[in-house]
Design a protein around this motif. Structure first.
Motif, mmCIF file in Angstrom:
data_model
loop_
_atom_site.group_PDB
_atom_site.id
_atom_site.type_symbol
_atom_site.label_atom_id
_atom_site.label_comp_id
_atom_site.label_asym_id
_atom_site.label_seq_id
_atom_site.Cartn_x
_atom_site.Cartn_y
_atom_site.Cartn_z
ATOM 1 N N ASP A 1 0.873 -1.171 0.000
ATOM 2 C CA ASP A 1 0.000 0.000 0.000
ATOM 3 C C ASP A 1 0.912 1.223 0.000
ATOM 4 O OD1 ASP A 1 -1.663 2.154 0.557
ATOM 5 O OD2 ASP A 1 -2.982 0.999 1.855
ATOM 6 N N ALA A 2 1.221 1.724 -1.199
ATOM 7 C CA ALA A 2 2.201 2.807 -1.339
ATOM 8 C C ALA A 2 1.778 4.063 -0.575
ATOM 9 C CB ALA A 2 2.400 3.132 -2.810
ATOM 10 N N SER A 3 0.469 4.303 -0.468
ATOM 11 C CA SER A 3 -0.001 5.512 0.208
ATOM 12 C C SER A 3 0.255 5.484 1.714
ATOM 13 C CB SER A 3 -1.500 5.699 -0.046
ATOM 14 O OG SER A 3 -2.250 4.629 0.519
ATOM 15 N N SER A 4 0.511 4.296 2.264
ATOM 16 C CA SER A 4 0.740 4.167 3.705
ATOM 17 C C SER A 4 2.216 4.084 4.072
ATOM 18 C CB SER A 4 0.013 2.921 4.242
ATOM 19 O OG SER A 4 -1.384 3.036 4.074
ATOM 20 N N LEU A 5 3.088 4.064 3.064
ATOM 21 C CA LEU A 5 4.519 4.052 3.349
ATOM 22 C C LEU A 5 4.958 5.414 3.888
ATOM 23 C CD1 LEU A 5 5.844 2.137 0.198
ATOM 24 C CD2 LEU A 5 5.912 1.328 2.565
#
Length: 506
Positions: free
Chosen positions: A395-399
């Motif tokens: 989940d790239a948005s949560s990195l």
């Protein structure tokens, strides 16, 4: 954290002594608590092989051994260890040898039979407290070889006391980056790419992406159950204060020490269905690898299959899916867990693990693929088998997001009280792997690397510069100031001011 200097120098090898290297690390903020050789001084111990082993004619608990040390004639040695046997490679202290604490080996007679030397345990040569049996050397050990040379016992172990903000240095790679920055060396680029011959896939999902934005798995099948952890790996693990387990577990521990990425290996056949990374159900129970059963809270991140939790994320795996000596199919895990989600979890269950130590401080979220490839390479090399492609949930948005930091040489000078050469400043930013944009007027825009969770402010950048410059080199200035002290009218002094003044004077 313990790290051997020979392992460190494979990554970064400044042409200085180990003592000088340790002093430089301390002055750069990585405090060295202790540095010393693997083993205390001893001499006269060589590699031998037990040619024959029979019961002592006058003692049931002693063995009469004939040992070949590659010098022509064999030695007759009496040994009381339960694990001595024919064909075993051993450490032999010959007559005249001097062991730790100035213990000298002489020709002796035990129960009427002469003994010309001693077959040593680890305790007798100062390697450990293990004295239940003699040392069992690798079958490849050359006869007659000096044991100190064969086991590299003269190398030094550096014991580091790292501050909580330097989670990036809990690995050989992390310390090597620091050494390169200190000595202006280039860090070798080591890329890993395991050969993929398997075609199996595995499904995993993430129900708590904020706590676990990245979760990678890979199936390796056809593991050779007869495989053994090679001596070079076992030696490095032991010298880093790690216990030995099975080859697969030793490999995951090795990658943790080398790269700083905690990993886990599940026995694939014991997993029920797909994996889901989720928060635990309140009161849900799991039996951990240390055989401790805990009741989980609903704020604990877990790895679960379709039936139950099989690991506390970033802390410890469960015993129900643990790999064993007969495991032939494994599922490797490499993940990034948010430090805040992991922080305090281990302690709340009275646990302490190498994984939680690192995840609480922050593990490089760009390291997961590299570590997976490295671990896979080692498994295939040591244990055989076929590796399938990596299965990934991201989940790239949560990195984590990294904010740019703008800084000028004027700001640096104003905080430090002295000037640093702008060219030196820029070179150090780059040696620390900071993406640096120079604006040409002694000002820069900095992008900190993904492994530096502690670099967020201008003050953090200035701290990096001054520690590499050397705290011992910071100029000392005597502060002086002209102060005008004016008298106060007594009518303006209150009783509170008087009482406060009296209290200050005791």
């Amino acid at each position: 954290m313990n790290i051997s200097t020979s392992w460190l120098r494979e990554w970064s090898d400044p042409k200085v002594s180990d003592i000088d290297l340790a002093e430089k690390l301390t002055m750069a903020g990585l405090e060295v608590d202790k540095i010393g050789p693997v083993a205390p001084d001893f001499e006269g111990v060589v590699v031998g092989v037990v040619v024959s082993c029979e019961r002592h004619p006058n003692a049931d608990k002693l063995s009469l051994c004939v040992v070949d040390i590659g010098k022509g004639s064999n030695l007759q040695i009496i040994c009381g260890a339960p694990n001595v046997r024919k064909g075993l490679k051993v450490a032999v202290a010959t007559v005249g040898a001097v062991l730790p604490n100035n213990f000298k080996i002489k020709k002796a007679k035990l129960r009427g039979v002469e003994s010309f030397g001693m077959i040593c345990s680890e305790a007798e040569i100062g390697l450990s407290d293990e004295h239940e049996g003699i040392m069992e050397l690798d079958s490849s050990a050359p006869l007659g070889e000096n044991l100190r040379y064969f086991l590299d016992l003269d190398e030094n172990i550096i014991e580091l006391d790292l501050t909580p903000n330097r989670g990036d240095c809990f690995s050989v790679l992390g310390v090597a980056r620091e050494v390169c920055a200190i000595y202006d060396l280039a860090l070798p680029k080591r890329e890993y790419r395991a050969k993929v011959t398997g075609k199996r896939t595995f499904n995993s999902t993430i129900s708590s992406p904020k706590a676990c934005p990245k979760y990678l798995t890979r199936i390796i099948e056809g593991i050779d159950t007869a495989a053994k952890t090679p001596q070079w790996m076992a030696q490095r693990l032991l010298r880093s204060s790690q216990q030995l387990h099975s080859p697969v577990v030793d490999i995951t521990n090795y990658v943790l020490l080398e790269l700083g990425q905690p990993m886990h290996a599940f026995d694939l056949k014991k997993i029920n269905g797909d994996i889901n990374v989720r928060m635990a159900k309140d009161g849900e129970k799991i039996e951990l690898l240390n055989e401790q059963t805990v009741a989980l809270r609903d704020d604990t991140l877990v790895i679960s299959d379709q039936h139950s939790a099989i690991a506390i994320a970033g802390v410890m795996g469960g015993i129900s899916t643990a790999t064993e000596d007969d495991s032939t199919e494994i599922l490797l895990e490499s993940a990034f867990f948010d430090p805040i989600s992991i922080s305090g979890v281990a302690r709340s269950y009275s646990l302490y693990t190498e994984s939680s130590l690192r995840f609480e401080r922050g593990v490089d979220y760009e390291l997961t693929h590299r570590a997976m490839e490295r671990a896979t390479e080692l498994v295939l090399e040591i244990c055989g088998g076929k590796a399938s492609e990596i299965n990934q949930c991201i989940d790239a948005s949560s990195l984590p997001t990294i904010e740019q930091i703008n800084i000028t040489s004027e700001k640096i000078s104003r905080v430090l009280g002295f000037e640093l050469d702008p060219a030196w400043i820029e070179s150090k930013f780059k040696s620390l792997h900071f993406d640096t944009i120079s604006h040409g007027n002694s000002s820069w825009t900095i992008d900190p690397p993904s492994f530096r969770f502690d670099i967020r402010l201008q003050a953090d950048l200035i701290e990096e510069l001054v520690r590499l410059y050397g705290y011992d080199k910071v100029p000392v200035h005597n502060l002086s100031s002209t102060v005008n002290i004016s008298s106060a009218n007594q009518t303006q002094i209150t009783s509170h001011d008087i009482s406060h003044s009296l209290v200050n004077r005791g």
